[in-house]
Design a protein around this motif. Structure first.
Motif, PDB file in Angstrom:
ATOM      1  N   VAL A 288       0.860  -1.189   0.000  1.00  0.00           N
ATOM      2  CA  VAL A 288       0.000   0.000   0.000  1.00  0.00           C
ATOM      3  C   VAL A 288       0.893   1.235   0.000  1.00  0.00           C
ATOM      4  CG1 VAL A 288      -1.656   1.303   1.408  1.00  0.00           C
ATOM      5  CG2 VAL A 288      -1.819  -1.177   1.316  1.00  0.00           C
ATOM      6  N   ALA A 289       0.489   2.265  -0.752  1.00  0.00           N
ATOM      7  CA  ALA A 289       1.224   3.540  -0.697  1.00  0.00           C
ATOM      8  C   ALA A 289       0.377   4.587   0.007  1.00  0.00           C
ATOM      9  CB  ALA A 289       1.562   4.019  -2.104  1.00  0.00           C
ATOM     10  N   VAL A 290       0.991   5.330   0.900  1.00  0.00           N
ATOM     11  CA  VAL A 290       0.328   6.467   1.541  1.00  0.00           C
ATOM     12  C   VAL A 290       1.034   7.722   1.047  1.00  0.00           C
ATOM     13  CG1 VAL A 290      -0.206   7.590   3.743  1.00  0.00           C
ATOM     14  CG2 VAL A 290      -0.290   5.090   3.576  1.00  0.00           C
ATOM     15  N   ILE A 291       0.295   8.598   0.365  1.00  0.00           N
ATOM     16  CA  ILE A 291       0.904   9.817  -0.185  1.00  0.00           C
ATOM     17  C   ILE A 291       0.784  10.936   0.841  1.00  0.00           C
ATOM     18  CG2 ILE A 291       0.960  11.426  -2.131  1.00  0.00           C
ATOM     19  CD1 ILE A 291       1.121   8.578  -3.084  1.00  0.00           C
ATOM     20  N   GLY A 292       1.909  11.610   1.102  1.00  0.00           N
ATOM     21  CA  GLY A 292       1.903  12.723   2.052  1.00  0.00           C
ATOM     22  C   GLY A 292       2.696  12.364   3.296  1.00  0.00           C
TER      23      GLY A 292
ATOM     24  N   THR B 183       3.660  -4.356   3.317  1.00  0.00           N
ATOM     25  CA  THR B 183       4.559  -3.205   3.153  1.00  0.00           C
ATOM     26  C   THR B 183       3.744  -1.933   2.946  1.00  0.00           C
ATOM     27  OG1 THR B 183       6.189  -4.622   2.107  1.00  0.00           O
ATOM     28  CG2 THR B 183       6.478  -2.264   1.790  1.00  0.00           C
ATOM     29  N   VAL B 184       4.083  -0.910   3.720  1.00  0.00           N
ATOM     30  CA  VAL B 184       3.440   0.401   3.546  1.00  0.00           C
ATOM     31  C   VAL B 184       4.526   1.383   3.096  1.00  0.00           C
ATOM     32  CG1 VAL B 184       2.114   2.235   4.647  1.00  0.00           C
ATOM     33  CG2 VAL B 184       1.815  -0.129   5.416  1.00  0.00           C
TER      34      VAL B 184
ATOM     35  N   MET C 204      -3.184  -0.491  -3.431  1.00  0.00           N
ATOM     36  CA  MET C 204      -4.023   0.549  -2.803  1.00  0.00           C
ATOM     37  C   MET C 204      -3.174   1.813  -2.652  1.00  0.00           C
ATOM     38  SD  MET C 204      -5.857   0.180   0.893  1.00  0.00           S
ATOM     39  CE  MET C 204      -7.177   1.214   1.415  1.00  0.00           C
ATOM     40  N   VAL C 205      -3.768   2.963  -2.969  1.00  0.00           N
ATOM     41  CA  VAL C 205      -3.080   4.239  -2.766  1.00  0.00           C
ATOM     42  C   VAL C 205      -3.952   5.089  -1.849  1.00  0.00           C
ATOM     43  CG1 VAL C 205      -2.274   6.362  -3.862  1.00  0.00           C
ATOM     44  CG2 VAL C 205      -1.932   4.182  -5.022  1.00  0.00           C
ATOM     45  N   LEU C 206      -3.408   5.469  -0.724  1.00  0.00           N
ATOM     46  CA  LEU C 206      -4.138   6.320   0.228  1.00  0.00           C
ATOM     47  C   LEU C 206      -3.618   7.747   0.097  1.00  0.00           C
ATOM     48  CD1 LEU C 206      -4.313   3.842   3.155  1.00  0.00           C
ATOM     49  CD2 LEU C 206      -6.176   5.350   2.534  1.00  0.00           C
ATOM     50  N   ARG C 207      -4.487   8.635  -0.341  1.00  0.00           N
ATOM     51  CA  ARG C 207      -4.062  10.016  -0.605  1.00  0.00           C
ATOM     52  C   ARG C 207      -4.269  10.856   0.641  1.00  0.00           C
ATOM     53  NH1 ARG C 207      -8.213   8.922  -4.400  1.00  0.00           N
ATOM     54  NH2 ARG C 207      -9.265  10.756  -3.583  1.00  0.00           N
TER      55      ARG C 207
END
Ligand SMILES: Cc1cc2nc3c(=O)[nH]c(=O)nc-3n(C[C@H](O)[C@H](O)[C@H](O)COP(=O)(O)OP(=O)(O)OC[C@H]3O[C@@H](n4cnc5c(N)ncnc54)[C@H](O)[C@@H]3O)c2cc1C
Ligand SMILES: NC(=O)c1ccc[n+]([C@@H]2O[C@H](COP(=O)([O-])OP(=O)(O)OC[C@H]3O[C@@H](n4cnc5c(N)ncnc54)[C@H](OP(=O)(O)O)[C@@H]3O)[C@@H](O)[C@H]2O)c1
Length: 449
Positions: A145-149, A188-189, A303-306
């Protein structure tokens, strides 16, 4: 005759405004706090991370304000739906808008609307059990998963993804959400900062917590942590120092991994029908602006969490600047007898306490204007609401919801409170009912307690 003030929104800004009014006024006054939800406290209940119990305990202070004899909580009353601005100006001498910032900012990149690309606002609402967000909204079935910011909301979201459900068991996370967190396949985040560690918005205490996770190793690339911070603030120096210490720390082989990245900006979310990858471009600063270097990297995330910030929405009939996404004001004054406080006034930054001084400024302006107020024709707010078929959810009803949440926690052998999910469950807890169709505002069987 006492001055009558309506506050719209019962988050920290609304409640600190009520407190400042009761403390600063030299004339008798009555304050109604109108709230669209059945529950008070805004983001303190539906934003502050469930494992930050000491911060959540600020609700105890806010409760004291709602219990003041001059203050009334009127839940389930939405400005723009149940009442409009003209109604409020008919019933009250002054109105203070404190409706916060409810939606996410956009990144403006291709693929942003693919299924699996999610606004942090939605994810936070989900794990906080906000009634606008169904419990089955998220299935955490992607290993990456990617968390942007790299702000404090991103840190909250990362922590919730990285912790085990067992670690969150003693919190107020709704049971259905906890079950879904227990089934999470996330391994993995990736946390993505488009500038350097010296520009990150998170605070030191919150950052340090990520390094103490019991279930996840934290990784930072030394080459992405290069920054001259000699002239920087203590906060920034602290952040960079912590990040550098992680860069040299050996992994412990924990089940999950947090990969913190800097100088990478998202350029496209890729996938056929749903998110399959995130394309990043390395960045550098040019005249203070973030520019791409033409060097790309693709992360295989599902999954991308903006988490790139919140923003306010216009209230019908209330001035709004599409440039600042706030209500234009002078020290809190919007127009004659209309005022604003909190995130709607100054934008979505600042901790809970920031809203206290902000609300105090608005109240000083309001009370200074009092002498010039034209006499106001007084319609009765209770009669108005009754004529609209709205019987508000009272503070006593809210106490019944709280009691039901405590009872649920006891029955599940979990912490002090487990949030009830959905409006229907909350209304049942206070002997009220939803109208068929799920509307909150009408068809209530009980009367205000
Ligand atoms: C995810 C997240 C976590 C945070 N965690 C922390 C933390 O740990 N510590 C900290 O100090 N700060 C934290 N903050 C910041 C803090 O929550 C804010 O500073 C604060 O909540 C802003 O207060 P507010 O009253 O302006 O808005 P809000 O808290 O959003 O309150 C607005 C209220 O208005 C109501 N409302 C909206 N529209 C209407 C309408 N039309 N009619 C009636 N009512 C309406 C909403 O339901 C809500 O209850 C966090 C913020 C976020 C987003
Ligand atoms: N524990 C706590 O005290 C706590 C917890 C949660 C929230 N809060 C507070 O609530 C407020 C809101 O927090 P927040 O995290 O939502 O906002 P924030 O602090 O403004 O952080 C937003 C992050 O998103 C990045 N960003 C913005 N646009 C982007 C884009 N297009 N592409 C990539 N990255 C982008 C920003 O980077 P740039 O800097 O480069 O723009 C920044 O890293 C803050 O004041 C915060 O401190 C406090």
């Amino acid at each position: 005759m006492s001055l009558r003030v309506a506050i719209v929104g019962s988050g920290p800004a609304g409640i600190y405004t009520a407190e400042a009014l009761t403390k600063q006024a030299t004339v008798p006054l009555r304050v109604d706090v109108l709230e669209r939800l059945p529950t008070p406290y805004g983001l303190v209940r539906y934003g502050v991370a469930p494992d930050h119990t000491s911060i959540k305990s600020i609700a105890g202070y806010l409760r004291g304000v709602l219990e003041l004899p001059e203050v009334r909580f009127l839940g389930g009353v939405e400005l723009g739906k149940d009442v409009d601005v003209a109604d409020l100006l008919d019933c009250y001498d002054a109105v203070v808008y404190c409706t916060g910032a409810m939606v996410d900012r956009r990144m403006g990149i291709p693929g942003e609307d693919l299924p699996g690309s999610v606004a942090a606002t939605d994810f936070v609402n989900w794990y906080c059990g906000h009634p606008d967000m169904p419990a089955d909204r998220f299935v955490l079935d992607s290993p990456e998963v990617a968390v942007i910011g790299v702000g404090n909301v991103a840190v909250d979201v990362v922590r919730v993804l990285a912790k085990t459900a067992e670690e969150l068991r003693a919190t107020d996370v709704p049971e259905e959400v906890l079950t879904r967190l227990a089934a999470s396949e996330v391994k993995t985040v990736h946390m993505i900062g488009r500038r350097g560690p010296e520009h990150a918005k998170f605070t030191l205490k919150e950052l340090r917590e990520l390094g103490e996770l019991a279930n996840a190793d934290v990784r930072v690339r030394p080459e992405e942590c290069v920054a001259d911070v000699t002239a920087a603030s203590r906060q920034v120096r602290g952040n960079v120092e912590v990040l550098r210490s992680w860069a040299t720390r050996p992994a412990k082989g924990l089940p999950r991994r947090l990969d913190v990245r800097f100088w990478m900006r998202p350029v496209e979310i890729l996938g056929e029908g749903r998110v399959e990858a995130l394309r990043l471009e390395r960045t550098r600063l040019e005249d203070g602006r973030v520019v791409g270097t033409g060097e790309f990297e693709t992360l295989p995330v599902g999954m991308v969490l903006r988490s790139v910030g919140y923003q306010s929405v216009p209230l019908p009939g209330v001035p709004f600047s599409e440039t600042t996404m706030t209500v234009p004001n002078e020290a809190g004054r919007v127009r004659d007898r209309e005022y604003v406080a909190g995130w709607l006034k100054r934008g979505p930054t600042g901790v809970i306490g920031t809203n206290k001084s902000d609300a105090a400024e608005t109240v000083r302006t309001l009370l200074a204007d009092l002498a010039d107020l034209d006499p106001v024709r007084r319609a009765d707010p209770d009669e108005l609401l009754a004529s609209r078929g709205v019987s508000p959810i009272t503070y006593e009803h809210w106490l019944a919801i709280e009691a039901a949440e405590a009872a649920l926690a006891r029955s599940l052998d979990r912490g002090e409170r487990v949030k009830l999910l959905g409006l229907a469950a909350m209304l049942t807890a206070c002997d009220l009912e939803l109208r068929p169709g799920g509307d909150l505002e009408a068809g209530r069987t009980g009367q205000a307690g």
